[in-house]
Every structure is written in structure tokens, then in C-alpha cells.
Design an enzyme around this catalytic site. Structure first.
Site, PDB file in Angstrom:
ATOM      1  N   LEU A  66       0.866  -1.188   0.000  1.00 25.98           N
ATOM      2  CA  LEU A  66       0.000   0.000   0.000  1.00 25.98           C
ATOM      3  C   LEU A  66       0.898   1.232   0.000  1.00 25.98           C
ATOM      4  CD1 LEU A  66      -2.896   1.152   0.206  1.00 25.98           C
ATOM      5  CD2 LEU A  66      -2.592   1.148   2.691  1.00 25.98           C
ATOM      6  N   ALA A  67       1.172   1.748  -1.190  1.00 23.05           N
ATOM      7  CA  ALA A  67       2.039   2.920  -1.325  1.00 23.05           C
ATOM      8  C   ALA A  67       1.261   4.181  -0.960  1.00 23.05           C
ATOM      9  CB  ALA A  67       2.573   3.025  -2.748  1.00 23.05           C
ATOM     10  N   HIS A  68       1.899   5.085  -0.208  1.00 26.81           N
ATOM     11  CA  HIS A  68       1.232   6.324   0.190  1.00 26.81           C
ATOM     12  C   HIS A  68       2.250   7.287   0.772  1.00 26.81           C
ATOM     13  CE1 HIS A  68       1.496   3.916   3.844  1.00 26.81           C
ATOM     14  NE2 HIS A  68       1.363   5.019   4.550  1.00 26.81           N
ATOM     15  N   SER A  69       1.829   8.528   0.935  1.00 29.83           N
ATOM     16  CA  SER A  69       2.637   9.532   1.620  1.00 29.83           C
ATOM     17  C   SER A  69       1.687  10.497   2.317  1.00 29.83           C
ATOM     18  CB  SER A  69       3.539  10.266   0.629  1.00 29.83           C
ATOM     19  OG  SER A  69       4.448  11.123   1.316  1.00 29.83           O
TER      20      SER A  69
END
Length: 286
Positions: A66-69
Site C-alpha cells: 500500500l504505497a502512500h505519503s
């Protein structure tokens, strides 16, 4: 459709995409958000930088990242993208590599996506839901699989039986923690502070995912009225650790936190109620 599938535009789905490494895999997912007018390329760079700084904590269950920033001016609206890789890619996670599915999350604020993450947890915890994502032949089939997250999946929750039920079977059980509880009979025990922290690099993605699964365990126990679970980032967690009973997080984030004066428990599979159940039983001597 569920709120989860509503956040994924059909044009933000890419199936069987080639990638040479984890950076390219994340960039594919970020490019889809840009194409859907949800973010700018700066957000994609930030997602990659987050893993470079904090390690592969975004790989929250076997084969899934789960890619996020953090939300900032590069996020125009809350949205998600879905990438299924043509070949599995190692992200550097000891337990959950290699990765075949990458979803990117762009959150415009700290709360709009919480229901979507809860639904996603349900899909990934359900073997049929996960299989549907692995085998979907079209974007419509992906959206249909994500829509199934609107129903809570049982998954391995059967292992998370309530402490009360265990007691009726003859197992010794600690009472639910309470600020008003009497002094524990165990001389090494301390009163509960009634707080659990789930921690990730930004406090908005994987920590919320872990919070949701832990809350499901406490619901099954009947302990939800007694314990508060809050998702936070690494910086805030260091300052708030003294107020918590335990921190739940990934191995990469645990290394970043170091010794914060309270137990830091590493969770490998953020969708596993059984794994979290076992950890909390140990922490609370259940």
C-alpha cells in the site's frame, strides 16, 4: 459499489504490468493517480521517498503493498490506484515479499479514506477476495472484487475468540483493562493506560489499516469500550509512547522507533486477526 471501489477510477487500474524494481512498481501506481488528475508527479516521488526513509513497511500482507505519503498540495483529491505486476517484485520485506499487487493511496485529509481502508482490509483478509484480485482479467473485475470489501470478511477471525469464551473453556483470563481496575495480583503487572498505538511512517495509511484489524479483534473480545486504538506516525509515536500500553507496527518502523519505553510489537500480516489476537493476549496476559 463500496466506498473503496468508488475511490478507484477504472482508468487507474493497470493489469500485468512489467516493472524492474520496487521503485518502478510504485511509480506505475503513482502515474495512474496523476493520469486520473488526483495527484501531481511530486506525490509519486514522495511515496518512493517514504520507503527509502522508513523501509518496506508498506508491504502489509503477503504479496501486497500500500504505497502512500502525507497529504500536501500535490494531492488534489482522495483516490486510489491498482497495479498488478506481471512478475513478482521484492520490496525488501522479510515476511511478505515478493509483491504482486500495489495500490497507491492519495489522501486529501486524515479521515476521508478510513472507511475505504477498512473495506480493503476485508477484501485482502478474505481468500476469495484476494484470489479475485489476483485473477481479475479486466478493470471491471477488479472493481467488482474491491466492491466486495463493503461486507466484512471473516478471514481468520475465528481464531480471535473472546477472552470470556476462553474462560468458559477453562483457560485463565485477565479482566478487561479499566482505569478503575483494582491493583493487579501479578506483582510485575502495571495498570493499563487504555491506549494502543498503531504506527507507520505517515500515520495515514498502513497504521490505519492495522488499527482497523486490531479494533476487530477487540470487538470480538468485547474490550472495545476499555481500550482506545489510535493511528499515528513515527515522530508522534515517540512522544506519545509513555501514554500507551503497547505499540503495534511493522519491523521496519520498529527499527526506526528504537526503545521508546513501552513494548513495540511487530505485526507481519496487517490483515491477520489471528496474529494480532496472539500479540494482544501476550501483552494483556490473557
Amino acid at each position: 459499489m463500496s466506498q473503496l471501489s468508488d475511490l478507484v477510477d477504472p482508468t487507474a487500474i493497470l493489469l500485468d504490468a512489467p516493472a524492474t524494481d520496487w521503485r518502478e512498481a510504485i511509480r506505475l501506481s503513482g502515474d495512474l493517480l496523476v493520469s486520473a488528475s488526483a495527484t501531481t508527479p511530486a506525490y509519486t516521488d514522495a511515496m518512493i521517498r517514504t520507503v527509502e526513509e522508513h523501509g518496506p513497511y508498506i508491504v502489509i500482507t503477503p504479496g501486497f503493498a500500500l504505497a502512500h505519503s502525507r497529504p500536501d498540495e500535490s494531492v488534489h483529491r482522495t483516490a486510489m490506484s491498482f497495479v498488478r505486476l506481471a512478475e513478482p517484485i521484492p520490496f525488501g520485506h522479510e515476511a511478505n515479499d515478493p509483491v504482486t499487487l500495489v495500490m497507491a493511496l492519495a489522501a486529501a485529509d486524515a479521515s476521508a479514506h478510513q472507511a475505504a481502508l477498512a473495506a480493503l482490509a476485508g477484501v485482502l483478509a478474505d481468500p476469495e477476495g484476494r484470489r479475485a484480485l489476483d485473477e481479475a482479467a479486466t478493470p471491471d473485475e477488479v472493481l467488482a472484487a474491491l466492491g466486495a470489501g463493503s461486507s466484512a470478511a471473516v478471514g481468520d477471525a475465528a481464531a480471535a475468540t473472546s477472552p470470556t469464551a476462553s474462560a468458559s473453556a477453562g483457560s485463565p483470563v485477565a479482566a478487561a483493562p479499566s482505569a478503575a481496575a483494582a491493583t493487579p495480583s501479578d506483582p510485575d503487572a502495571v495498570p493499563s493506560k487504555n491506549l494502543i498505538l498503531t504506527v507507520c511512517g505517515n500515520g495515514l495509511g498502513t497504521s490505519l489499516f492495522l488499527k482497523n484489524t486490531a479494533e476487530q479483534v477487540l470487538d470480538r473480545w468485547g474490550w472495545s469500550p476499555y481500550l482506545d486504538i489510535q493511528a499515528t506516525d513515527t515522530i508522534s509515536a515517540k512522544g506519545r509512547a509513555k501514554d500507551a500500553d503497547v505499540i503495534l507496527t511493522s519491523g521496519a518502523i520498529a527499527d526506526t522507533l528504537g526503545d521508546v519505553g513501552v513494548p513495540v510489537e511487530v505485526i507481519e500480516n496487517f490483515t491477520s486477526q489471528a496474529e494480532i489476537d496472539a500479540v494482544l493476549r501476550r501483552v494483556y496476559a490473557v
